[in-house]
Design an enzyme around this catalytic site. Structure first.
Site, mmCIF file in Angstrom:
data_model
loop_
_atom_site.group_PDB
_atom_site.id
_atom_site.type_symbol
_atom_site.label_atom_id
_atom_site.label_comp_id
_atom_site.label_asym_id
_atom_site.label_seq_id
_atom_site.Cartn_x
_atom_site.Cartn_y
_atom_site.Cartn_z
ATOM 1 N N PRO A 46 0.810 -1.236 0.000
ATOM 2 C CA PRO A 46 0.000 0.000 0.000
ATOM 3 C C PRO A 46 0.837 1.277 0.000
ATOM 4 O O PRO A 46 0.494 2.246 -0.663
ATOM 5 C CB PRO A 46 -0.840 -0.140 1.274
ATOM 6 C CG PRO A 46 -1.006 -1.630 1.438
ATOM 7 C CD PRO A 46 0.281 -2.240 0.952
ATOM 8 N N SER A 104 5.838 2.836 -6.908
ATOM 9 C CA SER A 104 7.028 3.184 -7.704
ATOM 10 C C SER A 104 8.295 3.063 -6.861
ATOM 11 O O SER A 104 9.325 2.592 -7.334
ATOM 12 C CB SER A 104 6.900 4.614 -8.242
ATOM 13 O OG SER A 104 5.854 4.681 -9.179
ATOM 14 N N ARG A 122 -19.064 3.889 -42.149
ATOM 15 C CA ARG A 122 -19.927 4.929 -41.606
ATOM 16 C C ARG A 122 -20.060 6.091 -42.606
ATOM 17 O O ARG A 122 -19.060 6.724 -42.981
ATOM 18 C CB ARG A 122 -19.346 5.443 -40.286
ATOM 19 C CG ARG A 122 -20.065 6.624 -39.673
ATOM 20 C CD ARG A 122 -21.421 6.235 -39.131
ATOM 21 N NE ARG A 122 -22.006 7.326 -38.365
ATOM 22 C CZ ARG A 122 -23.262 7.321 -37.965
ATOM 23 N NH1 ARG A 122 -24.063 6.310 -38.258
ATOM 24 N NH2 ARG A 122 -23.735 8.331 -37.270
ATOM 25 N N GLY A 176 -20.846 8.457 -30.849
ATOM 26 C CA GLY A 176 -21.716 7.917 -29.787
ATOM 27 C C GLY A 176 -21.657 6.397 -29.712
ATOM 28 O O GLY A 176 -21.703 5.808 -28.623
ATOM 29 N N GLU A 192 3.571 -2.590 -13.863
ATOM 30 C CA GLU A 192 4.963 -2.972 -14.145
ATOM 31 C C GLU A 192 5.857 -1.747 -14.378
ATOM 32 O O GLU A 192 6.782 -1.773 -15.195
ATOM 33 C CB GLU A 192 5.037 -4.008 -15.272
ATOM 34 C CG GLU A 192 4.323 -5.297 -14.849
ATOM 35 C CD GLU A 192 4.661 -6.509 -15.657
ATOM 36 O OE1 GLU A 192 5.756 -6.582 -16.228
ATOM 37 O OE2 GLU A 192 3.807 -7.430 -15.715
ATOM 38 N N SER A 210 4.586 5.133 -16.591
ATOM 39 C CA SER A 210 5.308 5.821 -17.679
ATOM 40 C C SER A 210 6.393 6.721 -17.101
ATOM 41 O O SER A 210 7.473 6.876 -17.701
ATOM 42 C CB SER A 210 4.340 6.675 -18.508
ATOM 43 O OG SER A 210 3.461 5.849 -19.214
HETATM 44 N N1 CAA Z 1 18.172 -4.955 -12.825
HETATM 45 C C1 CAA Z 1 18.946 -5.368 -11.786
HETATM 46 N N2 CAA Z 1 19.382 -4.518 -10.812
HETATM 47 C C2 CAA Z 1 19.013 -3.228 -10.910
HETATM 48 C C3 CAA Z 1 18.196 -2.749 -11.952
HETATM 49 C C4 CAA Z 1 17.785 -3.667 -12.946
HETATM 50 N N3 CAA Z 1 17.025 -3.271 -13.983
HETATM 51 N N4 CAA Z 1 17.992 -1.436 -11.778
HETATM 52 C C5 CAA Z 1 18.657 -1.092 -10.667
HETATM 53 N N5 CAA Z 1 19.271 -2.176 -10.148
HETATM 54 C C6 CAA Z 1 20.093 -2.269 -8.941
HETATM 55 C C7 CAA Z 1 21.041 -1.061 -8.806
HETATM 56 O O1 CAA Z 1 22.283 -1.301 -9.436
HETATM 57 C C8 CAA Z 1 21.187 -0.932 -7.307
HETATM 58 O O2 CAA Z 1 22.121 -1.842 -6.824
HETATM 59 P P1 CAA Z 1 23.429 -1.345 -5.981
HETATM 60 O O3 CAA Z 1 22.880 -0.568 -4.818
HETATM 61 O O4 CAA Z 1 24.113 -2.602 -5.599
HETATM 62 O O5 CAA Z 1 24.199 -0.499 -6.922
HETATM 63 C C9 CAA Z 1 19.818 -1.377 -6.784
HETATM 64 O O6 CAA Z 1 19.221 -2.175 -7.817
HETATM 65 C C10 CAA Z 1 18.900 -0.239 -6.463
HETATM 66 O O7 CAA Z 1 18.863 0.580 -7.598
HETATM 67 P P2 CAA Z 1 18.347 2.069 -7.536
HETATM 68 O O8 CAA Z 1 19.059 2.817 -6.443
HETATM 69 O O9 CAA Z 1 18.404 2.632 -8.911
HETATM 70 O O10 CAA Z 1 16.842 1.842 -7.050
HETATM 71 P P3 CAA Z 1 15.681 2.873 -6.839
HETATM 72 O O11 CAA Z 1 15.103 2.631 -5.520
HETATM 73 O O12 CAA Z 1 16.130 4.262 -7.183
HETATM 74 O O13 CAA Z 1 14.586 2.366 -7.899
HETATM 75 C C11 CAA Z 1 13.397 2.271 -9.942
HETATM 76 C C12 CAA Z 1 14.770 2.324 -9.246
HETATM 77 C C13 CAA Z 1 13.686 2.168 -11.421
HETATM 78 C C14 CAA Z 1 12.594 3.528 -9.683
HETATM 79 C C15 CAA Z 1 12.640 1.019 -9.436
HETATM 80 O O14 CAA Z 1 12.302 1.138 -8.066
HETATM 81 C C16 CAA Z 1 11.397 0.717 -10.201
HETATM 82 O O15 CAA Z 1 11.466 0.168 -11.285
HETATM 83 N N6 CAA Z 1 10.194 1.065 -9.648
HETATM 84 C C17 CAA Z 1 8.920 0.658 -10.202
HETATM 85 C C18 CAA Z 1 8.493 -0.659 -9.623
HETATM 86 C C19 CAA Z 1 7.509 -1.391 -10.491
HETATM 87 O O16 CAA Z 1 7.689 -1.502 -11.692
HETATM 88 N N7 CAA Z 1 6.470 -1.953 -9.891
HETATM 89 C C20 CAA Z 1 5.514 -2.741 -10.552
HETATM 90 C C21 CAA Z 1 5.154 -3.924 -9.699
HETATM 91 S S1 CAA Z 1 4.577 -5.360 -10.532
HETATM 92 C C22 CAA Z 1 2.995 -5.003 -10.963
HETATM 93 O O17 CAA Z 1 2.765 -4.049 -11.644
HETATM 94 C C23 CAA Z 1 1.880 -5.859 -10.495
HETATM 95 C C24 CAA Z 1 1.489 -6.976 -11.389
HETATM 96 O O18 CAA Z 1 1.007 -7.980 -10.876
HETATM 97 C C25 CAA Z 1 1.625 -6.878 -12.831
#
Ligand code: CAA
Length: 379
Positions: A128, A132, A268, A340, A363, A366
């Site tokens: 909750p 992001s 149409r 419509g 996932e 944007s």
């Molecule tokens: N692959 C692997 N590792 C990665 C990575 C990737 N693509 N991107 C970053 N990392 C690593 C980084 O290297 C870092 O590691 P170190 O600390 O060892 O260097 C670590 O992960 C943390 O990286 P960041 O500091 O960049 O992380 P952040 O907190 O700033 O977040 C973000 C980055 C891109 C914003 C990420 O949090 C993100 O993608 N957020 C969105 C989450 C999301 O997509 N949620 C959807 C959930 S699923 C869903 O939608 C439900 C469903 O059922 C479909």
């Protein structure tokens, strides 16, 4: 990149197209309206090998490439985005994660039935207070002997109700940020594991989305995926691939919008001629067709890079943000062209607009895709 599809990819496209037309199209409007899960469609998708398409045959998967997966996703999403999100989560969030990061024990016990489509998987990361900002989670898994004891709540879990197995991200070490997050596989039915009510959504209404509750759930240590503390990176690496699937879903919705808009524009008649003879309509159709083609190129490019084992996270983010925004624009224009008639349920095009919206949100929104793209560009 070779733009020509292989014989096998063309066959997958035809199979998916015919399956979507014959099995998913009948009743799609009613399933959306009444929130009926596409049980028969998912069963047949499993029989076609669409539930574990990219998994190695060694683990009972289809052994297909990511480009083939996007082709099947596009075709199924043209007809039923609810069915395609069920497929997408199982393929790219669950099977992929288990195959890449799971132990042989996990692959044998869980990946095989998931890849065969006999069992269904879900992926639970969001909470909750953490969407992001995914690492800001509260769910805790405390190690006690041969088990982890889990407490917490997950939300927005696609397949949360219908799944048999759930990937769970939880904190195993507090105070170290994302380095304290680990990934687990949890079975439905374990004591203390329950689910909430199905969310009443704007779109993809025939798929289920829910909260999951963990009340001192005991997870055996062998169900840890990868190593302790690797969970966040496992989740982000998995989402890189998941976003290709959602981009392909958005592409399918956009293509369906264009198909419907073209057909209606030809039939149409207003002011004594088909509305498609007006430039006002033609320009909309031209923009839709161009943006869809760009989306398809991005989707296939991202999948191609993945297939080549090259870095693809920035490209999957580009594909997702572009295709989802194209889907939103194309479906809105499709409704506009229908006037419509587009605004009522029976015509079926307002559903495209409602389904398109989620592709800009789940996932990774944007905005998050743009963060990923910009970080890559500025690195
Ligand atoms: N692959 C692997 N590792 C990665 C990575 C990737 N693509 N991107 C970053 N990392 C690593 C980084 O290297 C870092 O590691 P170190 O600390 O060892 O260097 C670590 O992960 C943390 O990286 P960041 O500091 O960049 O992380 P952040 O907190 O700033 O977040 C973000 C980055 C891109 C914003 C990420 O949090 C993100 O993608 N957020 C969105 C989450 C999301 O997509 N949620 C959807 C959930 S699923 C869903 O939608 C439900 C469903 O059922 C479909």
């Amino acid at each position: 990149m070779n733009f020509n599809l292989t014989e096998e990819q063309l066959m997958i496209q035809t199979t998916a197209r015919e399956f979507a037309r014959d099995v998913l199209a009948p009743g799609v409007v009613e399933r959306d309206e009444k929130k009926i899960w596409p049980k028969e469609g998912i069963k047949q998708m499993a029989e076609l090998g669409f539930m574990g398409m990219m998994v190695d045959p060694k683990w009972d998967g289809g052994g297909m490439d990511a480009v083939s997966y996007t082709i099947a996703m596009e075709e199924i999403s043209r007809v039923d985005a609810s069915a395609s999100v069920v497929m997408s989560v199982n393929n790219s969030l669950v099977c992929y994660l288990l195959e890449k990061f799971g132990s042989d024990f996990i692959k044998e016990k869980y990946l095989k039935p998931l890849a065969r489509g006999e069992k269904l998987g879900a992926f639970s990361l969001s909470e909750p207070q953490s969407g992001s900002d995914a690492s800001n989670m509260k769910t805790v898994a405390k190690k006690e002997g041969d088990y982890y004891i889990v407490n917490g709540t997950k939300n927005w879990v696609t397949n949360g109700i219908t799944s048999d197995y759930v990937i769970l991200m939880a904190i195993t070490t507090t105070g170290v940020g994302h380095k304290g997050i680990s990934a687990f596989l949890v079975e439905k039915g374990w004591d203390g594991f329950s689910e909430g009510k199905p969310e009443n959504k704007l779109g993809i209404r025939a798929s289920d989305t829910t909260e999951l509750y963990f009340d001192s759930v005991k997870i055996p240590v062998e169900n840890l995926i990868g190593e302790e503390g690797m969970g966040f990176k496992i989740a982000l690496a998995t989402l890189d691939g998941g976003r290709i699937g959602i981009a392909a879903q958005a592409l399918g919705i956009a293509q369906a919008s264009l198909d419907a808009a073209v057909e209606y524009s030809k039939e149409r008649v207003q002011f004594g001629k088909p509305i498609g003879e007006n430039q006002g309509i033609q320009f909309k159709i031209a923009d839709m067709a161009t943006e869809i083609e760009c989306s398809r190129l991005l989707v296939r490019q991202a999948a191609f890079l993945k297939d080549q084992h090259k870095p693809f996270g920035h490209m999957s983010a580009m594909a997702k943000v572009y295709a989802s925004e194209t889907a939103m624009k194309a479906s809105t224009n499709c409704v506009q062209i229908h006037g419509g008639y587009g605004y009522i349920r029976e015509t079926g095009v307002e559903r495209l607009m409602r389904d398109a919206k989620i592709t800009q949100i789940y996932e990774g929104t944007s905005e998050i895709q743009r963060v990923v793209i910009a970080r890559n560009a500025l690195r």
